[in-house]
Design an enzyme around this catalytic site. Structure first.
Site, PDB file in Angstrom:
ATOM      1  N   GLY A  26       0.869  -1.180   0.000  1.00  0.00           N
ATOM      2  CA  GLY A  26       0.000   0.000   0.000  1.00  0.00           C
ATOM      3  C   GLY A  26       0.901   1.224   0.000  1.00  0.00           C
ATOM      4  O   GLY A  26       1.844   1.308   0.812  1.00  0.00           O
ATOM      5  N   ARG A  49      10.363  -1.054  -4.468  1.00  0.00           N
ATOM      6  CA  ARG A  49       9.202  -1.157  -5.362  1.00  0.00           C
ATOM      7  C   ARG A  49       9.129   0.119  -6.203  1.00  0.00           C
ATOM      8  O   ARG A  49       9.278   1.213  -5.664  1.00  0.00           O
ATOM      9  CB  ARG A  49       7.903  -1.366  -4.552  1.00  0.00           C
ATOM     10  CG  ARG A  49       7.887  -2.725  -3.838  1.00  0.00           C
ATOM     11  CD  ARG A  49       6.514  -3.057  -3.303  1.00  0.00           C
ATOM     12  NE  ARG A  49       5.604  -3.442  -4.359  1.00  0.00           N
ATOM     13  CZ  ARG A  49       4.284  -3.588  -4.169  1.00  0.00           C
ATOM     14  NH1 ARG A  49       3.749  -3.376  -2.984  1.00  0.00           N
ATOM     15  NH2 ARG A  49       3.503  -3.947  -5.175  1.00  0.00           N
ATOM     16  N   ASP A  59      -1.493   4.730  -6.418  1.00  0.00           N
ATOM     17  CA  ASP A  59      -0.057   4.587  -6.152  1.00  0.00           C
ATOM     18  C   ASP A  59       0.744   5.760  -6.694  1.00  0.00           C
ATOM     19  O   ASP A  59       1.791   6.102  -6.151  1.00  0.00           O
ATOM     20  CB  ASP A  59       0.461   3.275  -6.746  1.00  0.00           C
ATOM     21  CG  ASP A  59       0.096   2.129  -5.826  1.00  0.00           C
ATOM     22  OD1 ASP A  59      -1.043   1.655  -5.905  1.00  0.00           O
ATOM     23  OD2 ASP A  59       0.936   1.751  -4.990  1.00  0.00           O
TER      24      ASP A  59
END
Ligand code: MRU
Length: 344
Positions: free
Chosen positions: A46, A86, A234
């Site tokens: 998240g 990420r 995101d």
């Protein structure tokens, strides 16, 4: 409300989100490498939660240094390690850059002082995120009609943030205003954030939730069983193009076809003001095994080639509004986001 992440006794404690909802297991992380791996392996996931974890990870690395260590070199190494974890969530880079600014402002000070300011900054990022989510919730609640059925995708809840959530924050806020709402949670293949995490969170809060597989959304819309869609984000480009969990784009197309409102809920830390459009948002490609297996169980021929993009980009023109802590913005997004930046 469940804390996905907490600083406790000089270490970072997080619930292992890979095990939920079957097991509520807490991991205690004591090194930068452990935090980096937890982000990569989705122990924590998240966008805002990844940013918070990375900020604490940097602080942890510096806290572990001794008097003989070179803080400058160590900070740079930790920063680069966490940066690589990420690629898609803007919040990760936003948090690392914020920590770096604090480091640079305090460079040359005693190591003890550096440790204090970096930990304080990570704590501030966490605390602010919780307040921001509450504001997003308050701002968005007015968009949820009485009796609405809200479709959501992935998990943009307490587990994905410092608490309360973005998309689920709006839902929590509408529920707290005693609106009789119902949530449809898409299971969210391949990692099942919807089935495992969103359903778990909402069930704990006694918010009515029904689970559907991802491919049911269109038909339920067609049958009039969906009132609106709310998802998290995101990364949002300057024109409103929004990267979010794979499958979000399909939902936006379906929502437009069925004339349903499609809302994105996200903090300013998710906006990438350097990107003109979503075209340049890096999309993470994850391991093939995530698609070939469900819960460790092989569901296909072991050697079949697989695609596993973890995110997609929804064009801004398919988004009815973006709910932020500074208010709700509507198309045309380019001028609205430019104004938002000035208020940030
Ligand atoms: O791969 P994940 O689980 O990190 O993806 C999460 C999402 O796509 C969320 O919708 C997004 O990060 C918003 S969380 C408030």
């Amino acid at each position: 409300m469940l804390p996905a992440i907490a600083w406790k006794n000089g270490a970072l404690v997080m619930v292992d989100q890979r095990r939920l909802p079957w097991k509520e297991e807490y991991l205690t992380l004591k090194t930068v490498e452990e935090v980096a791996r937890a982000i990569e392996d989705m122990v924590i996931r998240g966008a805002p939660a990844i940013g918070i974890a990375a900020a604490y990870g940097l602080a942890l690395g510096i806290l572990n240094l001794g008097p003989g260590d070179n803080a400058e070199r160590a900070f740079d190494k930790f920063y680069r390690r966490l940066w690589r974890t990420r690629p898609t969530a803007r919040n990760l880079f936003w948090a690392l850059e914020r920590m770096k600014r604090v480091y640079e402002e305090n460079r040359g000070r005693k190591l003890a002082e550096l440790k204090r300011v970096l930990l304080a900054e990570a704590r501030a990022i966490e605390k602010e995120d919780l307040e921001i989510n509450r504001k997003i919730g308050e701002n968005g609640a007015s968009l949820v009609p009485e009796g609405a059925t809200i479709l959501t995708h992935c998990n943009a809840g307490a587990l994905a943030t410092a608490g309360y959530g973005t998309a689920l924050g709006v839902i929590r806020s509408a529920f707290a205003r005693r609106k009789k709402i119902r949530v449809l949670a898409c299971e969210t293949r391949p990692f099942l954030q919807g089935a495992r995490l969103t359903v778990w969170e909402l069930t704990k809060d006694k918010i009515p939730v029904t689970l559907i597989t991802d491919n049911m959304a269109g038909w339920l819309m067609r049958r009039g069983e969906v009132g609106l869609v709310i998802v998290g984000a995101d990364r949002i480009a300057r024109n409103g193009d929004t990267a979010n969990k794979i499958g979000t784009y399909s939902l936006a197309v379906l929502a437009r076809q069925h004339r349903l409102p499609f809302y994105v809920a996200a903090p300013l830390s998710t906006f990438d003001f350097s990107l003109k459009s979503g075209q340049d948002i890096p999309i993470e490609e994850r391991r093939a095994e995530e698609v070939r297996r469900i819960g460790g169980q092989l569901i296909t021929v072991p050697e079949v080639p697989v695609k596993n993009p973890a995110f997609d980009v929804t064009p801004g023109r398919l988004i009815s509004a973006i709910i932020t802590e500074k208010g709700i913005i509507r198309p045309p997004f380019t001028p609205a986001i430019a104004k938002l930046k000035l208020r940030g």
